[in-house]
Design a protein around this motif. Structure first.
Motif, PDB file in Angstrom:
ATOM      1  N   GLY A 253     -15.418 -11.994  14.220  1.00  0.00           N
ATOM      2  CA  GLY A 253     -15.253 -13.064  13.259  1.00  0.00           C
ATOM      3  C   GLY A 253     -15.654 -14.405  13.835  1.00  0.00           C
ATOM      4  O   GLY A 253     -15.404 -14.688  15.008  1.00  0.00           O
ATOM      5  N   GLU A 254     -16.237 -15.227  12.999  1.00  0.00           N
ATOM      6  CA  GLU A 254     -16.656 -16.557  13.442  1.00  0.00           C
ATOM      7  C   GLU A 254     -15.511 -17.561  13.347  1.00  0.00           C
ATOM      8  O   GLU A 254     -15.345 -18.421  14.216  1.00  0.00           O
ATOM      9  N   SER A 255     -14.693 -17.460  12.292  1.00  0.00           N
ATOM     10  CA  SER A 255     -13.682 -18.478  12.018  1.00  0.00           C
ATOM     11  C   SER A 255     -12.271 -18.064  12.413  1.00  0.00           C
ATOM     12  O   SER A 255     -11.392 -18.922  12.552  1.00  0.00           O
ATOM     13  N   ASP A 256     -12.017 -16.760  12.599  1.00  0.00           N
ATOM     14  CA  ASP A 256     -10.643 -16.312  12.832  1.00  0.00           C
ATOM     15  C   ASP A 256     -10.471 -15.524  14.132  1.00  0.00           C
ATOM     16  O   ASP A 256      -9.424 -14.917  14.364  1.00  0.00           O
ATOM     17  N   ASP A 257     -11.486 -15.530  15.002  1.00  0.00           N
ATOM     18  CA  ASP A 257     -11.411 -14.821  16.283  1.00  0.00           C
ATOM     19  C   ASP A 257     -11.092 -13.338  16.111  1.00  0.00           C
ATOM     20  O   ASP A 257     -10.554 -12.695  17.016  1.00  0.00           O
ATOM     21  N   PHE A 258     -11.426 -12.785  14.951  1.00  0.00           N
ATOM     22  CA  PHE A 258     -11.176 -11.371  14.680  1.00  0.00           C
ATOM     23  C   PHE A 258     -12.138 -10.507  15.488  1.00  0.00           C
ATOM     24  O   PHE A 258     -13.313 -10.854  15.675  1.00  0.00           O
ATOM     25  N   MET A 259     -11.654  -9.378  15.969  1.00  0.00           N
ATOM     26  CA  MET A 259     -12.501  -8.416  16.676  1.00  0.00           C
ATOM     27  C   MET A 259     -12.106  -7.011  16.267  1.00  0.00           C
ATOM     28  O   MET A 259     -10.914  -6.674  16.264  1.00  0.00           O
ATOM     29  N   LEU A 260     -13.069  -6.210  15.877  1.00  0.00           N
ATOM     30  CA  LEU A 260     -12.827  -4.810  15.546  1.00  0.00           C
ATOM     31  C   LEU A 260     -13.907  -3.986  16.215  1.00  0.00           C
ATOM     32  O   LEU A 260     -15.098  -4.300  16.122  1.00  0.00           O
ATOM     33  N   GLU A 261     -13.494  -2.919  16.896  1.00  0.00           N
ATOM     34  CA  GLU A 261     -14.442  -2.005  17.524  1.00  0.00           C
ATOM     35  C   GLU A 261     -14.104  -0.573  17.134  1.00  0.00           C
ATOM     36  O   GLU A 261     -12.926  -0.195  17.093  1.00  0.00           O
ATOM     37  N   ASP A 262     -15.141   0.201  16.846  1.00  0.00           N
ATOM     38  CA  ASP A 262     -14.939   1.590  16.446  1.00  0.00           C
ATOM     39  C   ASP A 262     -16.215   2.356  16.761  1.00  0.00           C
ATOM     40  O   ASP A 262     -17.196   1.771  17.246  1.00  0.00           O
ATOM     41  N   SER A 263     -16.214   3.641  16.494  1.00  0.00           N
ATOM     42  CA  SER A 263     -17.399   4.445  16.763  1.00  0.00           C
ATOM     43  C   SER A 263     -17.453   5.642  15.831  1.00  0.00           C
ATOM     44  O   SER A 263     -16.432   6.068  15.279  1.00  0.00           O
ATOM     45  N   SER A 264     -18.666   6.150  15.640  1.00  0.00           N
ATOM     46  CA  SER A 264     -18.904   7.359  14.856  1.00  0.00           C
ATOM     47  C   SER A 264     -19.583   8.388  15.743  1.00  0.00           C
ATOM     48  O   SER A 264     -20.594   8.084  16.387  1.00  0.00           O
ATOM     49  N   ASP A 265     -19.035   9.586  15.793  1.00  0.00           N
ATOM     50  CA  ASP A 265     -19.596  10.673  16.585  1.00  0.00           C
ATOM     51  C   ASP A 265     -20.419  11.555  15.659  1.00  0.00           C
ATOM     52  O   ASP A 265     -19.878  12.224  14.768  1.00  0.00           O
ATOM     53  N   MET A 266     -21.724  11.570  15.847  1.00  0.00           N
ATOM     54  CA  MET A 266     -22.600  12.335  14.966  1.00  0.00           C
ATOM     55  C   MET A 266     -22.324  13.838  15.029  1.00  0.00           C
ATOM     56  O   MET A 266     -22.715  14.576  14.120  1.00  0.00           O
ATOM     57  N   ARG A 267     -21.616  14.286  16.047  1.00  0.00           N
ATOM     58  CA  ARG A 267     -21.279  15.705  16.128  1.00  0.00           C
ATOM     59  C   ARG A 267     -20.270  16.099  15.056  1.00  0.00           C
ATOM     60  O   ARG A 267     -20.077  17.286  14.791  1.00  0.00           O
ATOM     61  N   GLU A 268     -19.624  15.114  14.431  1.00  0.00           N
ATOM     62  CA  GLU A 268     -18.629  15.397  13.404  1.00  0.00           C
ATOM     63  C   GLU A 268     -19.202  15.351  11.994  1.00  0.00           C
ATOM     64  O   GLU A 268     -18.461  15.484  11.018  1.00  0.00           O
ATOM     65  N   ILE A 269     -20.520  15.165  11.872  1.00  0.00           N
ATOM     66  CA  ILE A 269     -21.122  15.138  10.544  1.00  0.00           C
ATOM     67  C   ILE A 269     -20.986  16.511   9.899  1.00  0.00           C
ATOM     68  O   ILE A 269     -21.085  17.552  10.558  1.00  0.00           O
ATOM     69  N   SER A 270     -20.724  16.525   8.600  1.00  0.00           N
ATOM     70  CA  SER A 270     -20.464  17.803   7.925  1.00  0.00           C
ATOM     71  C   SER A 270     -21.734  18.483   7.428  1.00  0.00           C
ATOM     72  O   SER A 270     -21.721  19.682   7.143  1.00  0.00           O
ATOM     73  N   ARG A 271     -22.812  17.751   7.315  1.00  0.00           N
ATOM     74  CA  ARG A 271     -24.107  18.331   6.926  1.00  0.00           C
ATOM     75  C   ARG A 271     -25.118  17.931   7.999  1.00  0.00           C
ATOM     76  O   ARG A 271     -25.170  16.783   8.415  1.00  0.00           O
ATOM     77  N   SER A 272     -25.953  18.859   8.405  1.00  0.00           N
ATOM     78  CA  SER A 272     -26.915  18.560   9.456  1.00  0.00           C
ATOM     79  C   SER A 272     -27.956  17.559   8.948  1.00  0.00           C
ATOM     80  O   SER A 272     -28.248  17.497   7.744  1.00  0.00           O
ATOM     81  N   PRO A 273     -28.546  16.758   9.855  1.00  0.00           N
ATOM     82  CA  PRO A 273     -29.611  15.854   9.421  1.00  0.00           C
ATOM     83  C   PRO A 273     -30.745  16.577   8.710  1.00  0.00           C
ATOM     84  O   PRO A 273     -31.280  16.081   7.712  1.00  0.00           O
ATOM     85  N   GLU A 274     -31.104  17.768   9.198  1.00  0.00           N
ATOM     86  CA  GLU A 274     -32.187  18.515   8.550  1.00  0.00           C
ATOM     87  C   GLU A 274     -31.833  18.901   7.119  1.00  0.00           C
ATOM     88  O   GLU A 274     -32.687  18.851   6.218  1.00  0.00           O
ATOM     89  N   SER A 275     -30.558  19.274   6.883  1.00  0.00           N
ATOM     90  CA  SER A 275     -30.167  19.651   5.517  1.00  0.00           C
ATOM     91  C   SER A 275     -30.192  18.443   4.590  1.00  0.00           C
ATOM     92  O   SER A 275     -30.536  18.562   3.412  1.00  0.00           O
ATOM     93  N   LEU A 276     -29.843  17.265   5.112  1.00  0.00           N
ATOM     94  CA  LEU A 276     -29.895  16.054   4.297  1.00  0.00           C
ATOM     95  C   LEU A 276     -31.338  15.701   3.944  1.00  0.00           C
ATOM     96  O   LEU A 276     -31.619  15.263   2.824  1.00  0.00           O
ATOM     97  N   VAL A 277     -32.236  15.903   4.890  1.00  0.00           N
ATOM     98  CA  VAL A 277     -33.654  15.674   4.593  1.00  0.00           C
ATOM     99  C   VAL A 277     -34.131  16.632   3.509  1.00  0.00           C
ATOM    100  O   VAL A 277     -34.814  16.232   2.551  1.00  0.00           O
TER     101      VAL A 277
END
Length: 384
Positions: free
Chosen positions: A279-303
């Motif tokens: 955040g610029e005005s409130d000194d807010f900070m949030l950090e997170d992550s996404s693990d692609m191994r947890e995707i429910s459909r493979s990238p190839e199937s989405l394509v």
């Protein structure tokens, strides 16, 4: 030179291609990065869709010669300035369609259901989150979409009155694939991204974006921010277009990394995508992550659900693969969840692709989108 976190950790081996604004009458210029120098490859190819359609794209980029525009650190620094100075990065795609997949992770599936049942109210979301987790039970990430177990769960939820259209695309046979933005409308590294002024509950969506040829072949990957308006989509899924496609509401970059001996779809499948919001005005900070191994459909199937006999993309397309990030951290008060503030800085990163950094403002306060297909065609004609 020490490693710049904005570049892939192995950037000396990476085949990176991008588009640069040089501030002259030539229009966008295709570039690659070699030995930390930004090289103009427009004499070899200057349309990204053409490059990605070539069977020899990786070889062409590796061997292409041209004038050096600047070093890559200067390009990234220029792009991060506000206002940007030339040369600076643009989104790496040009005339490709920009498509996106939704509800591809179990966590985001629950949050989409909560948005819908909360009817856009962040205050109601916390109660619903607890209720749905108790009702569904188990680990949704273990459910294979379209499988017998998934269909049995669907029938059970229907019987309990807890079915949702988001459950349908999350565990049913058909993926959600929608048009995120128009060709040439995406923002690049360092640019500001926009929120519709009517939205009061919104968030970034950090994703990997596949670059797919007109033949349906994934040929590279980039990072993307599928800016999301939770309150507007939560009111009705029929408002998806308004929630997703607004001025500056899509960012892709910093480069497209082409698949080769050093980078493949296997790297995409095992990527950990991190997110930091400052955040610029409130000194807010949030950090997170996404693990692609947890995707429910493979990238190839989405394509394959995007392109095939049922639908063709003669200029190729960019495909957002979805996110598991749905922030529930309270920012402005208890029970209100997370929403953006103007001036937020969003950093989306993964080691093999580098970092995409953008700042946030309202769509109606940002420069209007004026560079469309006709101006792009005129620039291409001036080059010939």
């Amino acid at each position: 030179m020490s490693h710049d976190y904005r570049l892939p950790e192995d950037h000396q081996q990476a085949l990176l291609v991008g588009r640069v604004c040089c501030g002259d009458a030539r229009g966008p210029t295709l570039v690659t990065v070699r030995d930390d120098q930004v090289i103009d490859i427009s004499a070899s190819v200057n349309i990204m869709a053409d490059l990605l359609d070539r069977d020899d794209a990786a070889r062409l980029v590796a061997q292409a010669t041209g004038p050096v525009l600047c070093d890559v650190t200067t390009l990234l620094d220029n792009s991060a300035q506000s206002p940007q100075v030339t040369p600076h990065l643009l989104a790496p795609c040009d005339v490709q369609a920009i498509k996106a997949c939704g509800v591809t992770f179990a966590v985001s599936l629950l949050e989409r259901v909560i948005e819908e049942q909360a009817a856009g109210s962040p205050q109601r979301a916390g109660e619903l989150r607890t209720e749905l987790q108790q009702l569904i039970g188990g680990d949704l990430s273990r459910i294979v979409p379209g499988s017998e177990d998934a269909l049995a769960l669907r029938d059970e939820l229907k019987a309990r009155g807890a079915w949702s259209q988001y459950m349908e695309v999350g565990i049913g046979p058909d993926a959600e694939v929608f048009t995120k933005a128009q060709p040439l409308s995406s923002m690049g590294f360092g640019a500001w991204v926009g929120l519709h002024p009517a939205s009061q509950w919104n968030n970034p969506e950090p994703e990997i974006v596949l670059a797919v040829s007109s033949r349906g072949q994934p040929v590279g990957a980039s990072l993307g921010n599928d800016v999301n308006l939770r309150d507007i989509e939560g009111r009705s899924a029929l408002l998806l277009g308004k929630a997703k496609d607004n001025n500056a509401s899509c960012a892709i970059g910093p480069f497209i990394r082409l698949f080769d001996a050093h980078f493949s779809m296997e790297d995409v499948r095992h990527a950990m995508v991190s997110l930091r919001i400052e955040g610029e005005s409130d000194d807010f900070m949030l950090e997170d992550s996404s693990d692609m191994r947890e995707i429910s459909r493979s990238p190839e199937s989405l394509v394959s659900q995007t392109i095939g006999d049922h639908h063709q993309y003669p200029d190729g397309f960019m495909l957002f693969l979805g996110t598991m990030f749905s922030p529930i951290h309270d920012r402005d008060g208890p029970g209100q969840g997370f929403t953006h503030h103007r001036g937020d800085t969003v950093t989306i990163a993964t080691p093999r692709l580098g970092a995409l950094i953008n700042r946030v403002d309202r769509s109606d306060r940002l420069a209007p989108w004026t560079y469309g297909i006709r101006r792009w065609l005129a620039d291409q004609q001036r080059r010939t």
